[in-house]
Every structure is written in structure tokens, then in C-alpha cells.
Design an enzyme around this catalytic site. Structure first.
Site, PDB file in Angstrom:
ATOM      1  N   ASN A 136      44.004  49.594  46.810  1.00  0.00           N
ATOM      2  CA  ASN A 136      44.731  48.331  47.028  1.00  0.00           C
ATOM      3  C   ASN A 136      46.216  48.451  46.654  1.00  0.00           C
ATOM      4  O   ASN A 136      46.908  47.448  46.516  1.00  0.00           O
ATOM      5  CB  ASN A 136      44.073  47.186  46.248  1.00  0.00           C
ATOM      6  CG  ASN A 136      44.072  47.438  44.743  1.00  0.00           C
ATOM      7  OD1 ASN A 136      44.645  48.430  44.281  1.00  0.00           O
ATOM      8  ND2 ASN A 136      43.444  46.558  43.989  1.00  0.00           N
ATOM      9  N   GLU A 138      47.613  45.783  39.209  1.00  0.00           N
ATOM     10  CA  GLU A 138      46.930  45.306  40.409  1.00  0.00           C
ATOM     11  C   GLU A 138      47.899  44.474  41.249  1.00  0.00           C
ATOM     12  O   GLU A 138      48.950  44.034  40.755  1.00  0.00           O
ATOM     13  CB  GLU A 138      45.725  44.454  39.992  1.00  0.00           C
ATOM     14  CG  GLU A 138      44.681  45.215  39.169  1.00  0.00           C
ATOM     15  CD  GLU A 138      43.777  46.108  40.020  1.00  0.00           C
ATOM     16  OE1 GLU A 138      44.177  46.500  41.136  1.00  0.00           O
ATOM     17  OE2 GLU A 138      42.657  46.401  39.563  1.00  0.00           O
TER      18      GLU A 138
END
Ligand code: GLP
Length: 241
Positions: A136, A143
Site C-alpha cells: 500500500n 501507513e
């Protein structure tokens, strides 16, 4: 950003190891930024060979790991302290006292994160940072939506990252939910950065990082702002470029 496309992961490991060894040869007390995950394992194996053959001496070098899980003991085989000790410190012949990992067991998490930042600063700063990339676009455990100027802090792992990392644990339930990670600002302070990626599962993340807009939604895209970042990818990981 310099992009190096190589035929396969073995060639990528050789290129990345050469960049790192050059830094350590020029400065034996170099500070290495260390990543976990499977991506840099080939690079570490190359460096271990250099250490064993006496080509490069890592005994005076220091290391700072990018991240650590919260809530599992340092002795747990999948704690990043254990992984770094096993894959890097011992194999490269580094001095364990000079290799640091964020303290995921700290009772005072913000203080532990501040102390980690202070230790990196006190070392003189990271000379070369090794990075993998998550599917991702995460680097370390930053993140998507991580602030581009973030520092070492606690983060929640996304369901995707927990699922990706479940292969290292007995079950998904055993994967920690939180981690400590150097921030994107911390990573960007390194003098040089080498990111390695292999395989088609990383192709979209690599393309977003290298050719996409710089965005917190693809944390690795911040590397476009770094003056000395090299991205070493095999043909499968480069497929979307
Ligand atoms: C992990 C690590 C990252 C790593 C990434 C990719 O969760 N925190 O530092 O780069 O995810 O892992 P892998 O190299 O195993 O694909």
C-alpha cells in the site's frame, strides 16, 4: 530519485549492497538505517558475504531499525529486535551495542519515541537508509495518511498490513495491532536512501511512489523530495512504470 531496474531480485540485492558497502568503506563508523521485511534480505545476505570475506568491515558501524511492533516481547522471534539481531547484527558482524530498535514494550511510549529520535540525532544521523515498500506504499510502518513530516511515534497497523504480515505469525489474530515507527520526516533526514522492491505485488506501489503525485496516501512518494534516493526494482516490480 534514481531508478535502477534490474532483471531479478539477486541483481537488485547486489546493486543495493554495493551502495551500502561503499558508504561503510568510506566511513567505517557509518550509521545504517535498517529495514525489516523480506525485501532487504537479499541485500543483507550480500553484505554478510562481504563481512565474512573481509571485503567490508561493519564492526564500527551503527544501526537504527525503522520500526517495531508494540506488545510483543523483544525475544519473540518475529519482534523486529529479534529479526534485526538475526538477519543483520550477527551476520554483518555489527556490535550489538550499536544497533538500536524502537522499544515496543515501553510503558511511556511518547518518551520512548522521543528518546529514539534523540539517539539518532546523537549518532550524527543516518548515512544510508535501507527501505522496503509495503503493497500500500508504506515505508517503515508509515501507513497511508501518515504526515509527510512525521517523527517516531505509535501507529495503528492497517488491516492490509496485518494480513500481509500474518505469514510471519501463527495466525492473523497473533499479528500486533500497533507499532512504533520512525516517521517520514525521520526517514527523510537520512543522507542517502536505497529502496528495494521485488515482485509484481509491489508494482502498483512502486509506480505510485515514483511517478504518482507526492501524497500522504502513498507514503513512499515523499522520497521524490529526497536529494539522494535510489530505487532498485526488479522487472516485475517495475512493470507499472
Ligand atoms: C513491513 C515493514 C516494512 C517493509 C514492508 C514490506 O511491514 N514494516 O519496513 O518494507 O512491510 O515488507 P516485505 O519486504 O516483506 O514485502
Amino acid at each position: 530519485m534514481e531508478i535502477v531496474i534490474v532483471p531479478d531480485s539477486a541483481a537488485g540485492a547486489r546493486v543495493a549492497a554495493r551502495l551500502i558497502a561503499r558508504v561503510v568503506t568510506a566511513k567505517p563508523t557509518a550509521v545504517l538505517g535498517l529495514a525489516t521485511g523480506s525485501s532487504p534480505l537479499g541485500t543483507y545476505a550480500e553484505l554478510a558475504e562481504q563481512a565474512t570475506s573481509g571485503t567490508t568491515d561493519f564492526s564500527a558501524a551503527s544501526g537504527f531499525a525503522l520500526d517495531e511492533y508494540v506488545g510483543i516481547p523483544a525475544e519473540h522471534p518475529q519482534s523486529y529486535a529479534a529479526v534485526i539481531d538475526r538477519e543483520v547484527t550477527r551476520r554483518l558482524g555489527m556490535d550489538p551495542a550499536r544497533v538500536h530498535v524502537p522499544d515496543g514494550r515501553a510503558t511511556e511510549i511518547p518518551a520512548a519515541c522521543d528518546a529514539y529520535e534523540a539517539a539518532i540525532r546523537a549518532s550524527g544521523g543516518v548515512d544510508i537508509q535501507i527501505l522496503g515498500i509495503g503493497a500500500n506504499g508504506h515505508i517503515g510502518f508509515n501507513e497511508p495518511s501518515s504526515s509527510l513530516s512525521s517523527r517516531t511515534r505509535i501507529k495503528t497497523l492497517t488491516p492490509r498490513t496485518r494480513a500481509d504480515n500474518a505469514r510471519f505469525f501463527d495466525s492473523l489474530d497473533d499479528v500486533p495491532t500497533h507499532c512504533l515507527t520512525q516517521g517520514l520526516g525521520t526517514i527523510m533526514d537520512a543522507r542517502r536512501i536505497v529502496l528495494v522492491a521485488q515482485g509484481s505485488a509491489k508494482a502498483a506501489a512502486v509506480a505510485a511512489a515514483v511517478e504518482g503525485p507526492v501524497s500522504a496516501m502513498c507514503p513512499a512518494s515523499v522520497l521524490q523530495f529526497h536529494p539522494h534516493a535510489t530505487v532498485v526494482v526488479d522487472e516485475a516490480a517495475a512493470a507499472d512504470l
